[in-house]
Motif scaffolding. Sequence first.
Motif, PDB file in Angstrom:
ATOM      1  N   GLN A 227      18.903 141.575  26.659  1.00 46.22           N
ATOM      2  CA  GLN A 227      19.537 142.891  26.521  1.00 46.22           C
ATOM      3  C   GLN A 227      20.740 142.769  25.594  1.00 46.22           C
ATOM      4  OE1 GLN A 227      18.092 145.467  27.956  1.00 46.22           O
ATOM      5  NE2 GLN A 227      16.628 144.234  29.133  1.00 46.22           N
ATOM      6  N   PHE A 228      20.675 143.423  24.455  1.00 46.87           N
ATOM      7  CA  PHE A 228      21.832 143.466  23.564  1.00 46.87           C
ATOM      8  C   PHE A 228      21.839 144.791  22.807  1.00 46.87           C
ATOM      9  CE2 PHE A 228      18.442 141.006  21.466  1.00 46.87           C
ATOM     10  CZ  PHE A 228      18.259 141.703  20.271  1.00 46.87           C
ATOM     11  N   HIS A 229      22.993 145.114  22.247  1.00 46.00           N
ATOM     12  CA  HIS A 229      23.187 146.400  21.587  1.00 46.00           C
ATOM     13  C   HIS A 229      22.340 146.512  20.323  1.00 46.00           C
ATOM     14  CE1 HIS A 229      25.854 143.659  19.475  1.00 46.00           C
ATOM     15  NE2 HIS A 229      26.005 144.539  18.503  1.00 46.00           N
ATOM     16  N   GLU A 230      22.265 147.713  19.774  1.00 52.06           N
ATOM     17  CA  GLU A 230      21.515 147.953  18.540  1.00 52.06           C
ATOM     18  C   GLU A 230      22.236 147.254  17.386  1.00 52.06           C
ATOM     19  OE1 GLU A 230      18.154 149.259  16.695  1.00 52.06           O
ATOM     20  OE2 GLU A 230      18.670 149.572  18.809  1.00 52.06           O
ATOM     21  N   ILE A 231      21.578 146.256  16.837  1.00 50.28           N
ATOM     22  CA  ILE A 231      22.182 145.457  15.775  1.00 50.28           C
ATOM     23  C   ILE A 231      22.046 146.183  14.439  1.00 50.28           C
ATOM     24  CG2 ILE A 231      22.153 143.231  14.588  1.00 50.28           C
ATOM     25  CD1 ILE A 231      23.029 143.015  17.442  1.00 50.28           C
ATOM     26  N   HIS A 290      24.622 140.397  29.112  1.00 49.47           N
ATOM     27  CA  HIS A 290      25.485 141.383  29.768  1.00 49.47           C
ATOM     28  C   HIS A 290      25.886 142.553  28.871  1.00 49.47           C
ATOM     29  CE1 HIS A 290      25.800 138.549  33.049  1.00 49.47           C
ATOM     30  NE2 HIS A 290      26.245 137.622  32.226  1.00 49.47           N
ATOM     31  N   MET A 291      25.220 142.695  27.720  1.00 52.22           N
ATOM     32  CA  MET A 291      25.509 143.826  26.814  1.00 52.22           C
ATOM     33  C   MET A 291      26.988 143.882  26.424  1.00 52.22           C
ATOM     34  SD  MET A 291      22.755 145.671  26.065  1.00 52.22           S
ATOM     35  CE  MET A 291      23.306 147.345  25.735  1.00 52.22           C
ATOM     36  N   THR A 292      27.563 142.722  26.118  1.00 52.45           N
ATOM     37  CA  THR A 292      28.986 142.683  25.756  1.00 52.45           C
ATOM     38  C   THR A 292      29.223 143.052  24.295  1.00 52.45           C
ATOM     39  OG1 THR A 292      28.899 140.344  25.128  1.00 52.45           O
ATOM     40  CG2 THR A 292      29.402 140.860  27.442  1.00 52.45           C
ATOM     41  N   LYS A 293      28.147 143.124  23.506  1.00 56.42           N
ATOM     42  CA  LYS A 293      28.225 143.415  22.062  1.00 56.42           C
ATOM     43  C   LYS A 293      28.916 142.301  21.284  1.00 56.42           C
ATOM     44  CE  LYS A 293      28.097 148.450  22.560  1.00 56.42           C
ATOM     45  NZ  LYS A 293      28.700 149.749  22.154  1.00 56.42           N
ATOM     46  N   GLN A 294      29.009 141.115  21.853  1.00 61.94           N
ATOM     47  CA  GLN A 294      29.626 139.999  21.146  1.00 61.94           C
ATOM     48  C   GLN A 294      28.627 139.374  20.174  1.00 61.94           C
ATOM     49  OE1 GLN A 294      30.885 137.895  24.827  1.00 61.94           O
ATOM     50  NE2 GLN A 294      32.884 137.736  23.825  1.00 61.94           N
ATOM     51  N   VAL A 295      29.075 139.146  18.949  1.00 63.90           N
ATOM     52  CA  VAL A 295      28.267 138.497  17.917  1.00 63.90           C
ATOM     53  C   VAL A 295      29.145 137.453  17.230  1.00 63.90           C
ATOM     54  CG1 VAL A 295      26.912 138.752  15.808  1.00 63.90           C
ATOM     55  CG2 VAL A 295      26.894 140.576  17.540  1.00 63.90           C
ATOM     56  N   GLY A 296      28.799 136.191  17.367  1.00 62.24           N
ATOM     57  CA  GLY A 296      29.501 135.126  16.663  1.00 62.24           C
ATOM     58  C   GLY A 296      28.804 134.827  15.358  1.00 62.24           C
ATOM     59  N   LEU A 297      29.579 134.660  14.300  1.00 61.87           N
ATOM     60  CA  LEU A 297      29.012 134.421  12.973  1.00 61.87           C
ATOM     61  C   LEU A 297      29.502 133.108  12.393  1.00 61.87           C
ATOM     62  CD1 LEU A 297      29.441 137.995  11.426  1.00 61.87           C
ATOM     63  CD2 LEU A 297      27.350 136.995  12.358  1.00 61.87           C
ATOM     64  N   GLY A 298      28.652 132.465  11.610  1.00 60.33           N
ATOM     65  CA  GLY A 298      29.021 131.228  10.948  1.00 60.33           C
ATOM     66  C   GLY A 298      28.113 130.973   9.768  1.00 60.33           C
ATOM     67  N   THR A 312      15.658 132.554  17.921  1.00 61.82           N
ATOM     68  CA  THR A 312      15.166 132.081  19.211  1.00 61.82           C
ATOM     69  C   THR A 312      16.173 132.382  20.312  1.00 61.82           C
ATOM     70  OG1 THR A 312      14.467 130.115  20.462  1.00 61.82           O
ATOM     71  CG2 THR A 312      16.117 129.781  18.759  1.00 61.82           C
ATOM     72  N   THR A 313      15.675 132.560  21.525  1.00 63.62           N
ATOM     73  CA  THR A 313      16.536 132.688  22.700  1.00 63.62           C
ATOM     74  C   THR A 313      16.653 131.367  23.457  1.00 63.62           C
ATOM     75  OG1 THR A 313      14.605 133.620  23.826  1.00 63.62           O
ATOM     76  CG2 THR A 313      16.326 135.158  23.122  1.00 63.62           C
ATOM     77  N   VAL A 314      16.017 130.328  22.938  1.00 64.15           N
ATOM     78  CA  VAL A 314      16.228 128.985  23.483  1.00 64.15           C
ATOM     79  C   VAL A 314      17.419 128.415  22.727  1.00 64.15           C
ATOM     80  CG1 VAL A 314      15.236 126.705  23.891  1.00 64.15           C
ATOM     81  CG2 VAL A 314      13.772 128.734  23.940  1.00 64.15           C
ATOM     82  N   ALA A 315      18.609 128.572  23.294  1.00 62.24           N
ATOM     83  CA  ALA A 315      19.853 128.201  22.605  1.00 62.24           C
ATOM     84  C   ALA A 315      20.837 127.675  23.638  1.00 62.24           C
ATOM     85  CB  ALA A 315      20.428 129.398  21.855  1.00 62.24           C
ATOM     86  N   HIS A 316      20.859 126.367  23.789  1.00 58.17           N
ATOM     87  CA  HIS A 316      21.645 125.725  24.847  1.00 58.17           C
ATOM     88  C   HIS A 316      23.137 126.014  24.721  1.00 58.17           C
ATOM     89  CE1 HIS A 316      17.978 123.629  25.776  1.00 58.17           C
ATOM     90  NE2 HIS A 316      17.920 123.148  24.553  1.00 58.17           N
ATOM     91  N   ASP A 317      23.844 126.121  25.868  1.00 58.67           N
ATOM     92  CA  ASP A 317      23.310 126.175  27.216  1.00 58.67           C
ATOM     93  C   ASP A 317      23.283 127.616  27.733  1.00 58.67           C
ATOM     94  OD1 ASP A 317      22.464 123.701  28.166  1.00 58.67           O
ATOM     95  OD2 ASP A 317      24.444 123.061  28.732  1.00 58.67           O
ATOM     96  N   SER A 318      23.920 128.521  27.009  1.00 54.16           N
ATOM     97  CA  SER A 318      23.973 129.911  27.463  1.00 54.16           C
ATOM     98  C   SER A 318      22.700 130.675  27.141  1.00 54.16           C
ATOM     99  CB  SER A 318      25.175 130.625  26.835  1.00 54.16           C
ATOM    100  OG  SER A 318      26.383 130.009  27.218  1.00 54.16           O
ATOM    101  N   HIS A 319      21.908 130.143  26.213  1.00 51.55           N
ATOM    102  CA  HIS A 319      20.633 130.747  25.830  1.00 51.55           C
ATOM    103  C   HIS A 319      20.794 132.194  25.377  1.00 51.55           C
ATOM    104  CE1 HIS A 319      18.478 127.157  26.868  1.00 51.55           C
ATOM    105  NE2 HIS A 319      19.085 127.132  28.032  1.00 51.55           N
ATOM    106  N   ASN A 320      21.793 132.408  24.533  1.00 49.75           N
ATOM    107  CA  ASN A 320      21.907 133.676  23.834  1.00 49.75           C
ATOM    108  C   ASN A 320      20.928 133.684  22.666  1.00 49.75           C
ATOM    109  OD1 ASN A 320      24.078 135.102  25.256  1.00 49.75           O
ATOM    110  ND2 ASN A 320      25.358 133.380  24.628  1.00 49.75           N
ATOM    111  N   LEU A 321      20.846 134.781  21.964  1.00 50.46           N
ATOM    112  CA  LEU A 321      19.974 134.877  20.794  1.00 50.46           C
ATOM    113  C   LEU A 321      20.681 134.239  19.605  1.00 50.46           C
ATOM    114  CD1 LEU A 321      17.667 135.898  19.009  1.00 50.46           C
ATOM    115  CD2 LEU A 321      18.764 138.153  19.010  1.00 50.46           C
ATOM    116  N   ILE A 322      20.034 133.278  18.963  1.00 49.79           N
ATOM    117  CA  ILE A 322      20.595 132.654  17.764  1.00 49.79           C
ATOM    118  C   ILE A 322      19.639 132.878  16.595  1.00 49.79           C
ATOM    119  CG2 ILE A 322      19.647 130.372  18.373  1.00 49.79           C
ATOM    120  CD1 ILE A 322      22.190 129.172  17.016  1.00 49.79           C
ATOM    121  N   ILE A 323      20.212 133.276  15.455  1.00 45.46           N
ATOM    122  CA  ILE A 323      19.438 133.622  14.264  1.00 45.46           C
ATOM    123  C   ILE A 323      20.035 132.920  13.057  1.00 45.46           C
ATOM    124  CG2 ILE A 323      18.528 135.502  12.832  1.00 45.46           C
ATOM    125  CD1 ILE A 323      19.240 137.444  15.082  1.00 45.46           C
TER     126      ILE A 323
END
Length: 437
Positions: A227-231, A290-298, A312-323
């Motif tokens: 569950q995440f906001h409209e990107i 948790h629908m926090t709308k947080q997006v980390g960029l690098g 992928t959503t396999v992203a240790h250890d919090s398993h957020n979406l990583i692109i």
Amino acid sequence: ILRSEDLISFYQNPRVLGLAEVMNFPAVSHTDEDMLQKIYDANRLGKSIDGHAAGLSEQQLDVYLSAGIKTDHECTTAEEAKERLRKGMYLMIREGTVAKDLINLIPVINEKNSRRCLFVTDDRHLDDIVSEGSIDHNVRLSIETGVPPITAIQMATINAAECFGLKEHGAIAPGYKADFLLLDDLDSVILHSVFKDGKLMVQNNRLLNYPADEKQVITDGLKHSVQFHEITGDDFAIPFKNEFANIIEITPNSLITKHSIEPVTLNHDGLFQFSEHVDHLKLAVIERHHMTKQVGLGIVKGLGLKSGAIATTVAHDSHNLIIAGTNDQDMLLAAKEIKKMQGGLTVIQNGEILASLPLPIAGLMSECNYMDVVHSLKHIDEALLKLGANRHFNPFLTLAFLALPVIPEIKLTVQGLFSVSEFRHIPIEASKSVDLN
């Protein structure tokens, strides 16, 4: 966050061996009350405490050991391995899909210290398990490097049983569980027969007995966890005032990344853009619980993509979406595909979905037969070649560890870039004059 009171009830389960991978060294070092309670509870109940000592100095390792943490699977050099053995730790020699440390560590093993050593895989993709094996692959590889077969088999069996207190395992003798296998010969470690609890389960590579299927109830929470906001494209914009950036540089077949400072390519609006010449890709971690709308960029270097995006959503250890991607449009489509599948892996190129593997159970597990998953992974590997991905390591599992902020030197979380050595978040933009040494 799992606190000590959240964990205590799990110790009543006979399958729970102990406290896994104590990663937060600063909490141990600074005697954080809840961390010490977790360690105390495990010790009080006679449970194992598993270590994770990536990047620790000799003095920091002493603090770790004083807390009762006796294992580590994060060694990448022979000197690190020797140091842990000298201090009385169990040395876990890792050979997984991404982290391939066995060749570097195995020369340390000798007849006097081998009983303190065991094998782990840490993370191993299903297709690698099917084609090469799991711990048996580690045993074969060790024998190929010159380790005596009996020593290698000990490391995979009785050493592991003793390390984790599995008192009914590790030997073929009265009073032990009849879990054993028969080999055609010791050097090739080709499995002829496998026995579990005294029953013949596998013979000549054919499964003879399989436990009756038990109906597993999968709750809606587990199947609708992405569950995440409209990107939008604005979520991926990285503005710069100068041209230098803190870069995550991949080390092939290792979980360790390098912290580099390099000039980056900017468009006419002063925004970062992909550069094939220096292999700079955009990297994003999107909070999906948790629908926090947080997006980390690098910015990441070393994946080798020439076009498209992977996610992928396999992203240790919090398993957020990583692109990771070369352009915002394909990254946006990757996010939409992941949300549609409710987790998994996807490969995008020029607005087209080339391959995907749905993992709808918690964004981590498939509902399909394991061979169907292997088939999907094969399509993903073929799609990655079209994007020009680096062929010398697994891009997806490498991507998964870029979000783990406990392994040196630099990673990305939903809060942004994280310097492991400084144990703090840092900006993307950097000064040319910064000395990383």
